[in-house]
Enzyme design. Sequence first.
Site, mmCIF file in Angstrom:
data_model
loop_
_atom_site.group_PDB
_atom_site.id
_atom_site.type_symbol
_atom_site.label_atom_id
_atom_site.label_comp_id
_atom_site.label_asym_id
_atom_site.label_seq_id
_atom_site.Cartn_x
_atom_site.Cartn_y
_atom_site.Cartn_z
ATOM 1 N N SER A 1 0.828 -1.203 0.000
ATOM 2 C CA SER A 1 0.000 0.000 0.000
ATOM 3 C C SER A 1 0.864 1.255 0.000
ATOM 4 O O SER A 1 1.979 1.255 0.545
ATOM 5 C CB SER A 1 -0.864 -0.012 1.267
ATOM 6 N N TYR B 1 -1.891 -1.555 10.734
ATOM 7 C CA TYR B 1 -2.138 -2.024 9.360
ATOM 8 C C TYR B 1 -0.931 -1.725 8.472
ATOM 9 O O TYR B 1 -0.401 -2.600 7.791
ATOM 10 C CB TYR B 1 -3.403 -1.357 8.779
ATOM 11 N N LYS C 1 2.079 -4.186 6.400
ATOM 12 C CA LYS C 1 2.511 -4.113 4.987
ATOM 13 C C LYS C 1 4.039 -3.954 4.919
ATOM 14 O O LYS C 1 4.704 -4.622 4.121
ATOM 15 C CB LYS C 1 1.823 -2.944 4.274
HETATM 16 P P1 NAD Z 1 -10.993 -6.990 0.689
HETATM 17 O O1 NAD Z 1 -11.214 -7.006 2.148
HETATM 18 O O2 NAD Z 1 -12.142 -6.670 -0.195
HETATM 19 O O3 NAD Z 1 -10.354 -8.370 0.211
HETATM 20 C C1 NAD Z 1 -9.526 -9.149 1.030
HETATM 21 C C2 NAD Z 1 -10.049 -10.570 0.989
HETATM 22 O O4 NAD Z 1 -9.206 -11.410 1.798
HETATM 23 C C3 NAD Z 1 -11.474 -10.700 1.562
HETATM 24 O O5 NAD Z 1 -12.294 -11.398 0.657
HETATM 25 C C4 NAD Z 1 -11.283 -11.475 2.864
HETATM 26 O O6 NAD Z 1 -12.394 -12.282 3.157
HETATM 27 C C5 NAD Z 1 -10.022 -12.283 2.564
HETATM 28 N N1 NAD Z 1 -9.245 -12.668 3.750
HETATM 29 C C6 NAD Z 1 -8.798 -11.865 4.741
HETATM 30 N N2 NAD Z 1 -8.098 -12.589 5.643
HETATM 31 C C7 NAD Z 1 -8.081 -13.866 5.186
HETATM 32 C C8 NAD Z 1 -7.512 -15.080 5.666
HETATM 33 N N3 NAD Z 1 -6.805 -15.113 6.794
HETATM 34 N N4 NAD Z 1 -7.688 -16.210 4.945
HETATM 35 C C9 NAD Z 1 -8.407 -16.192 3.791
HETATM 36 N N5 NAD Z 1 -8.967 -15.079 3.287
HETATM 37 C C10 NAD Z 1 -8.805 -13.924 3.972
HETATM 38 O O7 NAD Z 1 -9.791 -5.960 0.406
HETATM 39 P P2 NAD Z 1 -9.257 -5.370 -0.967
HETATM 40 O O8 NAD Z 1 -9.619 -3.929 -1.018
HETATM 41 O O9 NAD Z 1 -9.629 -6.239 -2.085
HETATM 42 O O10 NAD Z 1 -7.690 -5.438 -0.697
HETATM 43 C C11 NAD Z 1 -6.918 -6.545 -1.099
HETATM 44 C C12 NAD Z 1 -5.503 -6.366 -0.598
HETATM 45 O O11 NAD Z 1 -4.984 -5.124 -1.071
HETATM 46 C C13 NAD Z 1 -5.383 -6.322 0.928
HETATM 47 O O12 NAD Z 1 -4.204 -6.989 1.300
HETATM 48 C C14 NAD Z 1 -5.269 -4.848 1.216
HETATM 49 O O13 NAD Z 1 -4.579 -4.595 2.404
HETATM 50 C C15 NAD Z 1 -4.499 -4.347 0.012
HETATM 51 N N6 NAD Z 1 -4.723 -2.920 -0.281
HETATM 52 C C16 NAD Z 1 -5.984 -2.454 -0.449
HETATM 53 C C17 NAD Z 1 -6.201 -1.097 -0.683
HETATM 54 C C18 NAD Z 1 -7.586 -0.538 -0.855
HETATM 55 O O14 NAD Z 1 -7.748 0.682 -0.754
HETATM 56 N N7 NAD Z 1 -8.605 -1.334 -1.133
HETATM 57 C C19 NAD Z 1 -5.102 -0.219 -0.740
HETATM 58 C C20 NAD Z 1 -3.822 -0.744 -0.574
HETATM 59 C C21 NAD Z 1 -3.634 -2.104 -0.343
HETATM 60 N N1 UFG Z 2 -12.408 11.335 3.178
HETATM 61 C C1 UFG Z 2 -13.403 12.205 3.567
HETATM 62 N N2 UFG Z 2 -14.570 11.668 4.070
HETATM 63 C C2 UFG Z 2 -14.774 10.318 4.173
HETATM 64 C C3 UFG Z 2 -13.746 9.443 3.772
HETATM 65 C C4 UFG Z 2 -12.561 9.993 3.279
HETATM 66 O O1 UFG Z 2 -13.258 13.409 3.480
HETATM 67 O O2 UFG Z 2 -15.846 9.900 4.647
HETATM 68 C C5 UFG Z 2 -11.164 11.897 2.595
HETATM 69 C C6 UFG Z 2 -9.903 11.547 3.388
HETATM 70 O O3 UFG Z 2 -9.663 12.464 4.407
HETATM 71 C C7 UFG Z 2 -8.844 11.560 2.275
HETATM 72 C C8 UFG Z 2 -9.611 11.111 1.026
HETATM 73 O O4 UFG Z 2 -10.993 11.339 1.329
HETATM 74 O O5 UFG Z 2 -8.391 12.870 2.048
HETATM 75 C C9 UFG Z 2 -9.425 9.623 0.730
HETATM 76 O O6 UFG Z 2 -9.723 8.863 1.897
HETATM 77 P P1 UFG Z 2 -9.815 7.267 1.861
HETATM 78 O O7 UFG Z 2 -10.168 6.826 3.237
HETATM 79 O O8 UFG Z 2 -10.703 6.843 0.755
HETATM 80 O O9 UFG Z 2 -8.343 6.837 1.457
HETATM 81 P P2 UFG Z 2 -6.991 7.040 2.249
HETATM 82 O O10 UFG Z 2 -6.019 7.585 1.282
HETATM 83 O O11 UFG Z 2 -7.139 7.782 3.501
HETATM 84 O O12 UFG Z 2 -6.683 5.543 2.669
HETATM 85 C C10 UFG Z 2 -6.213 4.635 1.694
HETATM 86 C C11 UFG Z 2 -6.514 3.186 2.089
HETATM 87 C C12 UFG Z 2 -5.752 2.803 3.323
HETATM 88 C C13 UFG Z 2 -4.303 3.144 3.190
HETATM 89 C C14 UFG Z 2 -4.175 4.608 2.849
HETATM 90 C C15 UFG Z 2 -2.780 5.078 2.671
HETATM 91 O O13 UFG Z 2 -7.892 2.997 2.320
HETATM 92 O O14 UFG Z 2 -5.852 1.400 3.485
HETATM 93 O O15 UFG Z 2 -4.861 4.833 1.613
HETATM 94 O O16 UFG Z 2 -2.249 4.565 1.504
HETATM 95 F F1 UFG Z 2 -3.650 2.887 4.350
#
Ligand code: NAD
Ligand code: UFG
Length: 338
Positions: A124, A148, A152
Amino acid sequence: MAILVTGGTGYIGSHTVVELLDSGYEVVIVDNFYNSKPEVLNRIQDITGKDFKFYEIDIRDQEALDKVFSENQIEAVIHFAGLKAVGESVEIPITYYHNNITGTLMLCEVMQKHGVKKIVFSSSATVYGMDNKPPYTEDMPTSATNPYGRTKLMIEEILKDIYVSDNSWGISILRYFNPIGAHASGKIGEDPNGIPNNLLPYITQVACGKREKLYVFGDDYDTNDGTGVRDYIHVVDLAQAHIKALEKILSNTGVEIYNLGTGVGYSVLDVINTFARVNQVEVPYVITDRRPGDVATSFADPSKAFKELGWKAAKNLEDMCRDSWNWQKNNPDGYSSE
Ligand code: NAD
Ligand code: UFG
């Protein structure tokens, strides 16, 4: 030969499985449905018209995971499974460390046992911490401000150490910026439990009347309009980057880190206004206090992924807003809408 996708029923995993199947890969998914629903499996089938295998297991159940590797010829792993809510990770750090780190260690151990040494890992942009100046490049110092983010960072280090110990591994660490949007079919998308933490799912729930208004976290940042700036990336672009990363490690060894973003930052107000304009809906909002731990501005330098993987984001903010709304409209209660 098949690609194992951990967390393959989640938001990014499901979109990546669709791209894998569309590209002709055989796919095996493992997920414990901690943060996803079985219905997504039908939707993937529906979109692609292709079959794949699914195991409902926790990746920390090593015996079950071992069986998956024994029953299938796994060539490489794309590892999404993990917990991802920053605030929750502060409240239940042991759960986060155990799930994300123990889970990854268990997975790598089983991979090693079966001689599978190719892995793509979901990291991330959060690892850039609070002190770097965007655009972020992969060689900048990393840090984390919450459990979290630390999971990572630690997993990145673990994967680098594995490569040092055995340089026949091929490892791709992908640092995602802010994935939003949904598949163009409107059949799969982001389906958060409870109150959404992230901006886009909150906006779509306001737009469809499930929530009264959006709370904009701060308008006194040092940005164009005072609201936070992020690098939003369409989830289908992100999914396609995984195919490129996979192709690279299938024919190369090494450990490489890639930023996945567009390289362009948009403010919260830019997103609200674009969403309202392209979808012809209203998004009522109020300005409230900053959210602790938020940086003012975050965006990627994605040039390494372009140079080395030949990948570049193709979709713009309008596409992202349109597709997020299309998914929400078709599925007002996510996968429980049926
Ligand atoms: P998500 O929660 O939709 O998907 C994760 C999946 O993993 C889920 O289906 C959950 O049920 C499964 N899971 C969790 N723990 C498990 C376990 N122990 N065994 C088996 N399955 C398990 O999340 P996402 O948004 O699709 O994110 C996927 C990956 O990308 C995650 O590792 C997350 O940290 C990373 N990531 C996401 C974002 C974002 O903004 N969505 C940003 C940066 C990194
Ligand atoms: N925001 C609002 N109102 C809301 C939600 C978000 O104003 O209800 C704003 C936040 O302050 C930020 C922007 O919208 O400025 C984006 O916020 P998100 O929560 O959508 O995304 P972030 O960048 O804060 O977080 C994401 C991932 C995290 C990760 C982080 C840093 O969701 O998992 O990026 O990479 F840790």
